[in-house]
Design a protein around this motif. Structure first.
Motif: not given
Length: 111
Positions: A78-97
């Motif tokens: 489930t890593y990289g999937t928004c826990e609120t809306c279920g959409r993918p988290i942008h890779p740039d956000r995952l890189e930063a956080r």
């Protein structure tokens, strides 16, 4: 991605250990002194340094918890999937956080 999370976790654990050593040394140094923080001109500096180290250590422990949780989500798929809306988290956000649990849109709504 797992290797990056593990590397970041190792670095955070090492940083926390170093901060704990610094804080312990500061406490030991002030314990051996008969200085009164309230009346000693250096007391304010020691108090500030103690507060700063304590806050930095708390932030490091929070980062460790976030990274451990991110690794658990990676294992669960489930890593990289928004826990609120279920959409993918942008890779740039995952890189930063790397421990991000929500996409930027959902994170902005929480504020």
């Amino acid at each position: 991605m797992r290797e990056n999370l593990e590397r970041l976790l190792t670095r955070a654990v090492s940083e926390a250990a170093s901060l704990e050593d610094d804080l312990r040394a500061l406490f030991e140094a002030s314990r051996d002194s008969n200085a009164d923080d309230e009346h000693d001109p250096e007391g304010a500096t020691v108090g500030f340094e103690r507060a700063q180290l304590t806050a930095t250590l708390a932030a490091a422990h929070h980062r460790i918890a976030d990274l451990r949780d991110a690794l658990a989500r990676h294992e669960a798929g489930t890593y990289g999937t928004c826990e609120t809306c279920g959409r993918p988290i942008h890779p740039d956000r995952l890189e930063a956080r790397p421990g991000a649990r929500t996409c930027i849109t959902c994170a902005a709504k929480r504020r």
